[in-house]
Design a protein around this motif. Sequence first.
Motif, PDB file in Angstrom:
ATOM      1  N   LYS A 240      -0.383 -18.544   1.641  1.00 32.76           N
ATOM      2  CA  LYS A 240      -0.684 -19.774   2.508  1.00 32.76           C
ATOM      3  C   LYS A 240      -1.460 -19.238   3.742  1.00 32.76           C
ATOM      4  N   TRP A 241      -1.476 -18.014   4.314  1.00 38.00           N
ATOM      5  CA  TRP A 241      -2.385 -17.645   5.129  1.00 38.00           C
ATOM      6  C   TRP A 241      -3.688 -17.104   4.856  1.00 38.00           C
ATOM      7  N   LEU A 242      -3.831 -16.725   3.671  1.00 41.26           N
ATOM      8  CA  LEU A 242      -5.239 -16.255   3.213  1.00 41.26           C
ATOM      9  C   LEU A 242      -6.045 -17.426   2.689  1.00 41.26           C
ATOM     10  N   LYS A 243      -5.333 -18.633   2.211  1.00 38.49           N
ATOM     11  CA  LYS A 243      -5.989 -19.627   1.336  1.00 38.49           C
ATOM     12  C   LYS A 243      -7.401 -20.240   2.007  1.00 38.49           C
ATOM     13  N   PRO A 244      -7.557 -20.138   3.460  1.00 37.69           N
ATOM     14  CA  PRO A 244      -8.641 -20.598   3.878  1.00 37.69           C
ATOM     15  C   PRO A 244      -9.822 -19.664   3.814  1.00 37.69           C
ATOM     16  N   TYR A 245      -9.805 -18.436   3.485  1.00 38.11           N
ATOM     17  CA  TYR A 245     -10.497 -17.435   4.052  1.00 38.11           C
ATOM     18  C   TYR A 245     -11.030 -16.692   2.694  1.00 38.11           C
ATOM     19  N   ALA A 246     -12.115 -16.156   2.491  1.00 33.21           N
ATOM     20  CA  ALA A 246     -12.705 -15.274   1.536  1.00 33.21           C
ATOM     21  C   ALA A 246     -12.558 -13.759   1.906  1.00 33.21           C
ATOM     22  N   CYS A 247     -11.445 -13.309   1.153  1.00 29.35           N
ATOM     23  CA  CYS A 247     -10.974 -11.861   1.509  1.00 29.35           C
ATOM     24  C   CYS A 247     -10.324 -11.229   0.393  1.00 29.35           C
ATOM     25  N   THR A 248     -10.614  -9.762   0.220  1.00 29.74           N
ATOM     26  CA  THR A 248     -10.144  -9.014  -1.046  1.00 29.74           C
ATOM     27  C   THR A 248      -9.207  -7.990  -0.231  1.00 29.74           C
ATOM     28  N   ILE A 249      -7.907  -7.912  -1.123  1.00 28.06           N
ATOM     29  CA  ILE A 249      -7.060  -6.981  -0.625  1.00 28.06           C
ATOM     30  C   ILE A 249      -7.053  -5.725  -1.858  1.00 28.06           C
ATOM     31  N   LYS A 250      -7.206  -4.560  -1.007  1.00 30.33           N
ATOM     32  CA  LYS A 250      -7.202  -3.321  -1.892  1.00 30.33           C
ATOM     33  C   LYS A 250      -5.890  -2.335  -1.669  1.00 30.33           C
ATOM     34  N   ILE A 251      -5.234  -2.304  -2.603  1.00 29.41           N
ATOM     35  CA  ILE A 251      -4.257  -1.213  -2.650  1.00 29.41           C
ATOM     36  C   ILE A 251      -4.667   0.194  -2.740  1.00 29.41           C
TER      37      ILE A 251
ATOM     38  N   PHE B  15       5.068  -6.267   6.504  1.00 30.79           N
ATOM     39  CA  PHE B  15       5.012  -6.199   7.730  1.00 30.79           C
ATOM     40  C   PHE B  15       3.523  -5.719   8.260  1.00 30.79           C
ATOM     41  N   VAL B  16       3.021  -4.730   7.421  1.00 28.13           N
ATOM     42  CA  VAL B  16       1.582  -4.154   7.859  1.00 28.13           C
ATOM     43  C   VAL B  16       0.511  -5.064   6.975  1.00 28.13           C
ATOM     44  N   LEU B  17       0.914  -5.846   6.112  1.00 30.13           N
ATOM     45  CA  LEU B  17       0.012  -6.901   5.552  1.00 30.13           C
ATOM     46  C   LEU B  17      -0.077  -8.060   6.623  1.00 30.13           C
ATOM     47  N   THR B  18       1.114  -8.302   6.991  1.00 30.80           N
ATOM     48  CA  THR B  18       0.719  -9.418   8.073  1.00 30.80           C
ATOM     49  C   THR B  18      -0.086  -9.040   9.435  1.00 30.80           C
ATOM     50  N   HIS B  19       0.107  -7.749   9.781  1.00 31.57           N
ATOM     51  CA  HIS B  19      -0.903  -7.239  10.830  1.00 31.57           C
ATOM     52  C   HIS B  19      -2.174  -7.340  10.628  1.00 31.57           C
TER      53      HIS B  19
ATOM     54  N   TYR C 152      -0.426 -12.441  15.601  1.00 30.70           N
ATOM     55  CA  TYR C 152       0.443 -11.715  15.051  1.00 30.70           C
ATOM     56  C   TYR C 152       1.943 -11.977  15.306  1.00 30.70           C
ATOM     57  N   ARG C 153       2.046 -12.471  16.330  1.00 31.53           N
ATOM     58  CA  ARG C 153       3.364 -12.957  16.738  1.00 31.53           C
ATOM     59  C   ARG C 153       3.875 -14.115  16.117  1.00 31.53           C
ATOM     60  N   ASP C 154       2.932 -15.176  16.110  1.00 32.16           N
ATOM     61  CA  ASP C 154       3.249 -16.446  15.332  1.00 32.16           C
ATOM     62  C   ASP C 154       3.370 -16.061  13.736  1.00 32.16           C
ATOM     63  N   LEU C 155       2.734 -15.348  13.177  1.00 31.92           N
ATOM     64  CA  LEU C 155       2.901 -14.982  11.782  1.00 31.92           C
ATOM     65  C   LEU C 155       4.437 -14.491  11.611  1.00 31.92           C
ATOM     66  N   LEU C 156       4.648 -13.478  12.388  1.00 29.44           N
ATOM     67  CA  LEU C 156       5.947 -12.720  12.273  1.00 29.44           C
ATOM     68  C   LEU C 156       7.174 -13.620  12.281  1.00 29.44           C
TER      69      LEU C 156
END
Length: 198
Positions: free
Chosen positions: A20-31, A65-69, A94-98
């Motif tokens: 939901k949070w990432l849907k509007p954005y072009a973003c890659t996540i790397k582990i 928690f960290v990914l939300t940050h 961050y407060r709103d997402l938490l």
Amino acid sequence: MNLHFLQKYLPDGGLFFIVKWLKPYACTIKITHSRRSKLGDFRYRLNGPHQISINGDLEAQLFFFVLTHEIAHLISFAAKKKILPHGKEWKCCYRDLLLESLSIYQKDFQTLVKNFSKNPKASYNAASEIVRYFSPHVPEHFFIEDLHIGHFFEYQRQTFQILKIRKKRYICKNINSGKEYLFNTCVQVRKLTCNDRE
């Protein structure tokens, strides 16, 4: 963007919020592998997708928690480019997402998240209650904030003595080199007795 690969790292229900949070954005996540200096990282890119990296060895609640940050960095930077990395815009986001995703966490951790959300810290290590929650119990080890001025302790096979406290940092002297170092309050160390130092 397919984010289902994150499912194995997240607590139950966590993927819903990430998508939901990432849907509007072009973003890659790397582990990534474990990094001592940081748990996650965000890179804002003018051209091409933004990038979030996060340590893959984190417990599921801490991973979320960290990914939300990091997602809060993305959302706040995308809304207003010229802001401080951990300024009021990021804190508010961050407060709103938490709080939106509070139900994801276990009941005992929800209380800590609520308290943390009142004034989110830039670093995980600055929130001693949360560090304590995720730190394994190690016999004979203490958090440095549980020790007092004058105490000796061992950290990374080096011996230190606590000299004084500056705000929430401990000024400690390396006994071998004589150099002084700053320690966060929630670093785990091994307290030394007189017998240990003989």
